[in-house]
Design an enzyme around this catalytic site. Structure first.
Site, PDB file in Angstrom:
ATOM      1  CG  LEU A 162     -11.504  10.517  -0.534  1.00  0.00           C
ATOM      2  CD1 LEU A 162     -10.424  10.535   0.538  1.00  0.00           C
ATOM      3  CD2 LEU A 162     -11.904  11.943  -0.900  1.00  0.00           C
ATOM      4  N   GLY A 165      -9.236   1.532  -6.818  1.00  0.00           N
ATOM      5  CA  GLY A 165      -8.193   0.776  -7.514  1.00  0.00           C
ATOM      6  C   GLY A 165      -8.464  -0.699  -7.413  1.00  0.00           C
ATOM      7  N   GLY A 166      -7.467  -1.502  -7.798  1.00  0.00           N
ATOM      8  CA  GLY A 166      -7.645  -2.941  -7.748  1.00  0.00           C
ATOM      9  C   GLY A 166      -7.781  -3.459  -6.335  1.00  0.00           C
ATOM     10  N   GLY A 168      -9.438  -1.896  -3.857  1.00  0.00           N
ATOM     11  CA  GLY A 168     -10.706  -1.492  -3.249  1.00  0.00           C
ATOM     12  C   GLY A 168     -10.904   0.004  -3.378  1.00  0.00           C
ATOM     13  CE  LYS A 184      -4.825   2.100   0.219  1.00  0.00           C
ATOM     14  NZ  LYS A 184      -3.437   1.670  -0.123  1.00  0.00           N
ATOM     15  CG  ASP A 281       3.396  -1.254  -6.098  1.00  0.00           C
ATOM     16  OD1 ASP A 281       3.601  -1.231  -7.329  1.00  0.00           O
ATOM     17  OD2 ASP A 281       2.262  -1.324  -5.601  1.00  0.00           O
TER      18      ASP A 281
END
Length: 440
Positions: A162, A165-166, A168, A184, A281
């Site tokens: 899907l 990113g950094g 995984g 994830k 974040d």
């Protein structure tokens, strides 16, 4: 055994009828009482002619005794045969039961193997999600076996990816025909990655809100960690704005709805949680959108409790372009740091631009630095708005949103509004059917 009980009486009953029928046949007459078989003492025994010997009563009596012996033998033989037949039938019956039990066990094992290959029935899994309670700080989040994730993602095939990113990759996981989830997969076994993983599970096991993504479970397999979230069918806000569609699915009203949802989620963290939670974040890639474009905050790996933080007790973390100046320069972290990041997201929604972009000369520029001089100029502001929404927005609403964004990205934290004030300023800009109300 029931069959044996039925068979023996049938054989006995039929045998007794056969004997009685045979004994009543007319060609086997019984001796008459009026004709004695024995002679008197005074009279010598008469001689029986040879031609009458066959029809004499004495000879007939010998024949009857012979037939009775034969019938007894036949009856005994029938009883023995019936017993043997009953024993055979009973053995077959027991064998069938034994065979049936083994077949059921074999089918169950085969079904389990098929389930592991095709996917998993979600009913039992969801039951574990809803009822499983773990001891310790994991709260109500379920530990999920690695084999279940392998089966649900079809061994993490490429066509189930899907996003990436950094940290995984995120995979689509199908646990049944009707229910999907997002897995994830986090690589790396360093100390920071492990700490963020634990932090994410810890926070999301305690935080439950309509604008915070739900964590269904987690898994640890060697150095690889997995987080299982509810499925968010429209991906992240980043992919919608900066992906191949370039925000074409996001109308003006949808963008305002997303901004309102994010403000609601932050307001819950800052004002409703005890102690308050600072996300730390907040960015467009951590804002997920469901099938109805309801926005939910995700990725709480860097979240901390509220209060004035300093360089001495917290490590500098975040994403360039969203990090508040006071945190970046001095390490001071407060809830106003999240408000700054929210202001950047508002600018993304208005302009359709990334928070940090490279120019043709390979220089980077900040969206805040570029937009600030034009946000307060009413003549220039409509020209820098995302072309997708430029002709469908209300100018009055545009000026209001731009004013909120300007306040949120102020360099001085004390000049920034509380997220509660931001929330109340956005509510009138969103239609009631899209959530423009005072609901929590």
């Amino acid at each position: 055994m029931n069959l044996l009980v039925l068979v023996i009486p049938i054989w006995v009953f039929s045998s007794s009828n056969w004997v009685s029928t045979y004994a009543s046949r007319p060609d086997s007459p019984l001796p008459s009482v009026s004709e004695p078989l024995l002679p008197t003492e005074k009279q010598p025994p008469p001689r029986i002619p040879s031609e009458m010997a066959a029809n004499s009563p004495g000879v007939a009596e010998v024949k009857i005794v012979h037939h009775q012996d034969l019938n007894k033998r036949i009856l005994i033989a029938l009883i023995v045969a019936s017993s043997l037949l009953g024993g055979i039938l009973l053995s077959l019956f027991c064998f069938c039961i034994y065979r049936k039990k083994n077949l059921k066990k074999s089918n169950a094992k085969s079904q389990n193997r098929n389930d592991a290959a095709k996917g998993l029935p979600l009913g039992p899994l969801l039951g574990r999600f809803n009822s499983f309670r773990m001891a310790g700080k994991k709260g109500s989040v379920a530990f999920i076996e690695y084999e279940l994730l392998v089966a649900a993602t079809n061994n993490f095939q490429e066509n189930n990816v899907l996003g990436e990113g950094g940290f995984g990759r995120v995979y689509k996981a199908r646990f049944s025909d009707n229910v999907l989830a997002a897995v994830k997969r986090l690589h790396g076994g360093n100390q920071d990655a492990g700490r963020e993983f634990e932090n994410e599970v810890d926070w999301l096991s305690k935080i439950h809100h309509q604008n915070v993504v739900s964590l269904l479970g987690y898994c640890v397999h060697g150095d690889t960690r997995f987080l299982v979230y509810e499925m968010m069918h429209n991906g992240s806000l980043e992919s919608q704005l900066h992906g191949t569609s370039h925000g074409s699915a996001l109308t003006w009203h949808l963008r305002m709805k997303i901004a309102l949802d994010v403000a609601r989620g932050l307001e819950f963290l800052h004002e409703r949680c005890n102690p308050p939670v600072i996300h730390r974040d907040l960015k467009s890639s951590n804002i997920l959108l469901d099938s109805n474009f309801n926005a939910k905050l995700s990725d709480f790996g860097l979240a901390v409790t509220g209060g004035n933080q300093s360089k001495d007790n917290i490590k500098l973390s975040g994403t360039l372009g969203y990090v508040a100046p006071e945190y970046l320069l001095d390490g001071k972290l407060t809830d106003k740091s999240d408000v700054y990041a929210f202001g950047v997201i508002l600018l993304e929604l208005l302009m359709g631009r990334k928070p940090v972009e490279k120019t043709a000369s390979s220089h980077c520029y900040s969206l805040v630095t570029w937009a600030m001089p034009q946000l307060t100029d009413r003549s220039k502001l409509p020209t820098i708005v995302d072309p997708v929404i430029r002709n469908s927005m209300d100018l009055k609403h545009l000026f209001q949103v731009a004013a909120v964004a300007v306040l949120c990205v102020q360099q001085e934290p004390s000049y920034r509004p509380l997220i509660t004030d931001v929330l109340h300023s956005l509510i009138p800009l969103v239609p009631i059917d899209l959530g423009g109300s005072l609901r929590g």
